[in-house]
Design a protein around this motif. Sequence first.
Motif, PDB file in Angstrom:
ATOM      1  N   SER A 256     -82.733 -55.103 103.229  1.00  0.00           N
ATOM      2  CA  SER A 256     -81.920 -54.724 104.678  1.00  0.00           C
ATOM      3  C   SER A 256     -80.505 -55.486 104.199  1.00  0.00           C
ATOM      4  O   SER A 256     -80.159 -56.169 103.484  1.00  0.00           O
ATOM      5  CB  SER A 256     -82.392 -55.558 105.679  1.00  0.00           C
ATOM      6  OG  SER A 256     -82.548 -57.017 105.826  1.00  0.00           O
ATOM      7  N   ALA A 257     -79.459 -55.187 105.303  1.00  0.00           N
ATOM      8  CA  ALA A 257     -78.286 -55.798 105.222  1.00  0.00           C
ATOM      9  C   ALA A 257     -78.271 -57.315 105.210  1.00  0.00           C
ATOM     10  O   ALA A 257     -77.434 -58.127 104.895  1.00  0.00           O
ATOM     11  CB  ALA A 257     -77.321 -55.145 106.339  1.00  0.00           C
ATOM     12  N   ASP A 258     -79.366 -57.791 105.881  1.00  0.00           N
ATOM     13  CA  ASP A 258     -79.506 -59.597 106.171  1.00  0.00           C
ATOM     14  C   ASP A 258     -80.008 -59.819 104.755  1.00  0.00           C
ATOM     15  O   ASP A 258     -79.526 -60.852 104.122  1.00  0.00           O
ATOM     16  CB  ASP A 258     -80.445 -59.533 106.971  1.00  0.00           C
ATOM     17  CG  ASP A 258     -79.892 -59.356 108.556  1.00  0.00           C
ATOM     18  OD1 ASP A 258     -78.296 -59.372 108.562  1.00  0.00           O
ATOM     19  OD2 ASP A 258     -80.549 -58.853 109.310  1.00  0.00           O
ATOM     20  N   THR A 259     -81.184 -59.203 104.050  1.00  0.00           N
ATOM     21  CA  THR A 259     -81.439 -59.877 102.814  1.00  0.00           C
ATOM     22  C   THR A 259     -80.769 -59.573 101.555  1.00  0.00           C
ATOM     23  O   THR A 259     -80.970 -60.322 100.627  1.00  0.00           O
ATOM     24  CB  THR A 259     -83.064 -59.290 102.796  1.00  0.00           C
ATOM     25  OG1 THR A 259     -83.150 -57.971 102.700  1.00  0.00           O
ATOM     26  CG2 THR A 259     -83.688 -59.635 103.983  1.00  0.00           C
ATOM     27  N   HIS A 260     -80.274 -58.594 101.536  1.00  0.00           N
ATOM     28  CA  HIS A 260     -79.665 -57.996 100.276  1.00  0.00           C
ATOM     29  C   HIS A 260     -78.302 -57.360 100.873  1.00  0.00           C
ATOM     30  O   HIS A 260     -77.664 -56.124 100.484  1.00  0.00           O
ATOM     31  CB  HIS A 260     -80.449 -56.904  99.539  1.00  0.00           C
ATOM     32  CG  HIS A 260     -81.699 -57.529  99.192  1.00  0.00           C
ATOM     33  ND1 HIS A 260     -82.841 -57.805  99.641  1.00  0.00           N
ATOM     34  CD2 HIS A 260     -81.851 -57.849  97.784  1.00  0.00           C
ATOM     35  CE1 HIS A 260     -83.723 -58.216  98.897  1.00  0.00           C
ATOM     36  NE2 HIS A 260     -83.324 -58.269  97.700  1.00  0.00           N
TER      37      HIS A 260
ATOM     38  N   GLY B 160     -83.809 -50.787 105.708  1.00  0.00           N
ATOM     39  CA  GLY B 160     -85.168 -50.838 105.137  1.00  0.00           C
ATOM     40  C   GLY B 160     -85.917 -49.572 104.797  1.00  0.00           C
ATOM     41  O   GLY B 160     -86.816 -49.629 104.564  1.00  0.00           O
ATOM     42  N   PHE B 161     -85.295 -48.462 104.997  1.00  0.00           N
ATOM     43  CA  PHE B 161     -85.919 -47.002 104.920  1.00  0.00           C
ATOM     44  C   PHE B 161     -84.860 -46.511 103.686  1.00  0.00           C
ATOM     45  O   PHE B 161     -83.863 -46.582 103.369  1.00  0.00           O
ATOM     46  CB  PHE B 161     -85.638 -46.271 106.060  1.00  0.00           C
ATOM     47  CG  PHE B 161     -86.686 -46.775 107.208  1.00  0.00           C
ATOM     48  CD1 PHE B 161     -87.844 -46.379 107.015  1.00  0.00           C
ATOM     49  CD2 PHE B 161     -86.252 -47.462 108.086  1.00  0.00           C
ATOM     50  CE1 PHE B 161     -88.828 -46.734 108.115  1.00  0.00           C
ATOM     51  CE2 PHE B 161     -86.844 -48.156 109.175  1.00  0.00           C
ATOM     52  CZ  PHE B 161     -88.300 -47.687 109.122  1.00  0.00           C
ATOM     53  N   ALA B 162     -85.676 -45.509 102.789  1.00  0.00           N
ATOM     54  CA  ALA B 162     -85.206 -44.698 101.609  1.00  0.00           C
ATOM     55  C   ALA B 162     -84.174 -43.822 102.303  1.00  0.00           C
ATOM     56  O   ALA B 162     -84.732 -43.170 103.360  1.00  0.00           O
ATOM     57  CB  ALA B 162     -86.273 -44.373 100.918  1.00  0.00           C
TER      58      ALA B 162
ATOM     59  N   ALA C 117     -89.340 -59.662  95.232  1.00  0.00           N
ATOM     60  CA  ALA C 117     -89.040 -60.844  95.949  1.00  0.00           C
ATOM     61  C   ALA C 117     -87.779 -61.035  94.661  1.00  0.00           C
ATOM     62  O   ALA C 117     -88.196 -61.350  93.484  1.00  0.00           O
ATOM     63  CB  ALA C 117     -89.807 -61.646  96.079  1.00  0.00           C
ATOM     64  N   ASP C 118     -86.514 -61.409  94.876  1.00  0.00           N
ATOM     65  CA  ASP C 118     -85.604 -61.828  93.880  1.00  0.00           C
ATOM     66  C   ASP C 118     -85.351 -60.693  92.915  1.00  0.00           C
ATOM     67  O   ASP C 118     -84.765 -61.207  91.920  1.00  0.00           O
ATOM     68  CB  ASP C 118     -85.951 -63.083  93.158  1.00  0.00           C
ATOM     69  CG  ASP C 118     -85.746 -64.305  94.317  1.00  0.00           C
ATOM     70  OD1 ASP C 118     -85.029 -64.170  95.110  1.00  0.00           O
ATOM     71  OD2 ASP C 118     -86.437 -65.485  93.820  1.00  0.00           O
ATOM     72  N   LEU C 119     -85.721 -59.564  93.171  1.00  0.00           N
ATOM     73  CA  LEU C 119     -85.799 -58.600  92.185  1.00  0.00           C
ATOM     74  C   LEU C 119     -86.546 -58.804  90.705  1.00  0.00           C
ATOM     75  O   LEU C 119     -86.316 -58.308  89.904  1.00  0.00           O
ATOM     76  CB  LEU C 119     -84.171 -58.109  91.790  1.00  0.00           C
ATOM     77  CG  LEU C 119     -83.570 -57.601  93.147  1.00  0.00           C
ATOM     78  CD1 LEU C 119     -82.128 -57.275  92.800  1.00  0.00           C
ATOM     79  CD2 LEU C 119     -84.068 -56.286  93.605  1.00  0.00           C
ATOM     80  N   ALA C 120     -87.425 -59.743  91.010  1.00  0.00           N
ATOM     81  CA  ALA C 120     -88.053 -60.168  89.546  1.00  0.00           C
ATOM     82  C   ALA C 120     -89.113 -59.278  89.327  1.00  0.00           C
ATOM     83  O   ALA C 120     -89.808 -58.320  90.061  1.00  0.00           O
ATOM     84  CB  ALA C 120     -88.629 -61.434  89.976  1.00  0.00           C
ATOM     85  N   ASP C 121     -89.577 -59.181  87.905  1.00  0.00           N
ATOM     86  CA  ASP C 121     -90.580 -58.532  87.507  1.00  0.00           C
ATOM     87  C   ASP C 121     -91.750 -59.328  88.171  1.00  0.00           C
ATOM     88  O   ASP C 121     -92.133 -60.325  88.561  1.00  0.00           O
ATOM     89  CB  ASP C 121     -90.695 -58.987  85.930  1.00  0.00           C
ATOM     90  CG  ASP C 121     -89.781 -58.219  85.224  1.00  0.00           C
ATOM     91  OD1 ASP C 121     -89.211 -57.221  85.904  1.00  0.00           O
ATOM     92  OD2 ASP C 121     -89.631 -58.492  83.925  1.00  0.00           O
TER      93      ASP C 121
ATOM     94  N   HIS D  13     -79.648 -61.794  93.440  1.00  0.00           N
ATOM     95  CA  HIS D  13     -79.304 -61.253  94.683  1.00  0.00           C
ATOM     96  C   HIS D  13     -77.625 -60.723  94.325  1.00  0.00           C
ATOM     97  O   HIS D  13     -76.704 -61.203  94.597  1.00  0.00           O
ATOM     98  CB  HIS D  13     -78.970 -62.303  95.676  1.00  0.00           C
ATOM     99  CG  HIS D  13     -80.280 -62.754  96.347  1.00  0.00           C
ATOM    100  ND1 HIS D  13     -80.867 -61.810  97.380  1.00  0.00           N
ATOM    101  CD2 HIS D  13     -81.006 -63.781  96.187  1.00  0.00           C
ATOM    102  CE1 HIS D  13     -82.059 -62.564  97.505  1.00  0.00           C
ATOM    103  NE2 HIS D  13     -81.920 -63.733  96.869  1.00  0.00           N
ATOM    104  N   PRO D  14     -77.781 -59.501  93.488  1.00  0.00           N
ATOM    105  CA  PRO D  14     -76.497 -59.197  92.944  1.00  0.00           C
ATOM    106  C   PRO D  14     -75.338 -58.512  93.881  1.00  0.00           C
ATOM    107  O   PRO D  14     -76.036 -58.101  94.818  1.00  0.00           O
ATOM    108  CB  PRO D  14     -77.103 -57.793  92.101  1.00  0.00           C
ATOM    109  CG  PRO D  14     -78.254 -57.474  92.722  1.00  0.00           C
ATOM    110  CD  PRO D  14     -78.722 -58.796  93.304  1.00  0.00           C
ATOM    111  N   ASP D  15     -74.207 -58.721  93.714  1.00  0.00           N
ATOM    112  CA  ASP D  15     -73.055 -58.302  94.481  1.00  0.00           C
ATOM    113  C   ASP D  15     -72.010 -57.846  93.630  1.00  0.00           C
ATOM    114  O   ASP D  15     -72.183 -58.423  92.228  1.00  0.00           O
ATOM    115  CB  ASP D  15     -72.671 -59.219  95.602  1.00  0.00           C
ATOM    116  CG  ASP D  15     -72.233 -60.494  95.176  1.00  0.00           C
ATOM    117  OD1 ASP D  15     -71.976 -60.482  94.002  1.00  0.00           O
ATOM    118  OD2 ASP D  15     -72.583 -61.503  95.991  1.00  0.00           O
ATOM    119  N   ALA D  16     -71.070 -57.109  94.055  1.00  0.00           N
ATOM    120  CA  ALA D  16     -70.131 -56.963  93.125  1.00  0.00           C
ATOM    121  C   ALA D  16     -69.312 -58.028  92.379  1.00  0.00           C
ATOM    122  O   ALA D  16     -68.994 -57.963  91.061  1.00  0.00           O
ATOM    123  CB  ALA D  16     -68.799 -56.046  93.932  1.00  0.00           C
TER     124      ALA D  16
END
Length: 407
Positions: free
Chosen positions: A185-189, A209-211, A224-228, A359-362
């Motif tokens: 979501s805009a809050d989490t990512h 939260g939707f595709a 979580a954390d974009l982890a494996d 948490h990637p950002d530009a």
Amino acid sequence: MSMPTPLRVLHEGRWFPAEEVAKGAAYELFADERLPGFLPNPRPGARHRFRRFVHATDVLAATGIEVHHPAEQPLRMPVSRSLDWAGLHRLSQQPAAASELLAAIRSSAAVRRGTRMMKVLSPRQLLACLHGWLPSGFCYREYDVAHLRTPADLGVLRGDGADPGDVVFALRWRAVDARDYTVPSADTHPGLVDMPPRDRIGPPIIGSGFAPADRHLIPEFVTADLADLPLTANASLLAYTADGTEVTLYTYLAEQHTWTRMWGPQWRDLLAGVTGNFPGDQEYFPVPPGITRFVGTYRGRLYDAIADPPDDFRLAAKVRAARYPVESVARRTVYAHWRGVRCTVVRNEAGWLRVRPCHPDAEAIEQLGAQCVERGVYEAWAPAAEVVDAREVDVEYPLDLGHSAGP
């Protein structure tokens, strides 16, 4: 003894012969004439010439043999005169929609222990899975996508945004715990939602939260954390053909750390586009040990573990007699900081670490020189000497210890 009554379901005001799909998450409807949405039935000698897949929530009634009640919870939407299903879909496709109503509806789709999860793969990712690539990034509950069976429908969920062609691949596994997944979501990512087009591949992350989809309402998850995440026992690599057929290509044997081939020669053409030298006749693909793995305790000592949710967590042992139930289990992941950015470590090769921002950002991806490897996932090679605060973090999973741990 009377024969069981065949299953029939009511869809769009009409009764159809049907079969359950994905343990009741969807239905395969049959018809003798080509109706809207129906495709030719590819089964040899089929009684009905056409078929269609629909989600269980689109069926108003079912009669006949005992109908399964899916274990997963569907999206729940309050009755409202001002917001119908079409209006909800429009709201879900708005960038970073901040509606409390939408958030409440999205939160009704939850992951539990044993939930079957899916990630749609490119041919390159399919080959990478066979050589040790682990699930990470964007994924979906099988319950929410069980009615999407053709490349045209599933292609929108591919992380590279490429044309799916005549076949699409997928990885299916079972969730160990809800804490391994978050809602994008805009809050989490916020960094992913605001990522400029030049720095991303695949469809944008909406933040609701939707595709992003023009017809379907599909709840998204990210690891979580974009982890494996380590592979659970009996994970599967699948293919979906243009006529909606699901083909199990490979099954993961956790004790042997091996993918074993399940498909026959009639499906050889499905893998023709994976790579020019794909070893299609290879029966087993040994998987090298991953940095991220399951660990568990037995009689006070720590061992590698195997997760076979929802109920089976045991020591990793090739001999059946040594596969004792563990007393505790955790996911072990390596975290580190590089250039001030918190990352997970996904590979370690000859003094270099493959790192992935949590948490990637530009700003972070520019600082790391990270590349977008799939939708929402960024990675870079870092000299091991420059990486600081590298440590193994165990995410503990609660277990029901009512069983006996070993003999």
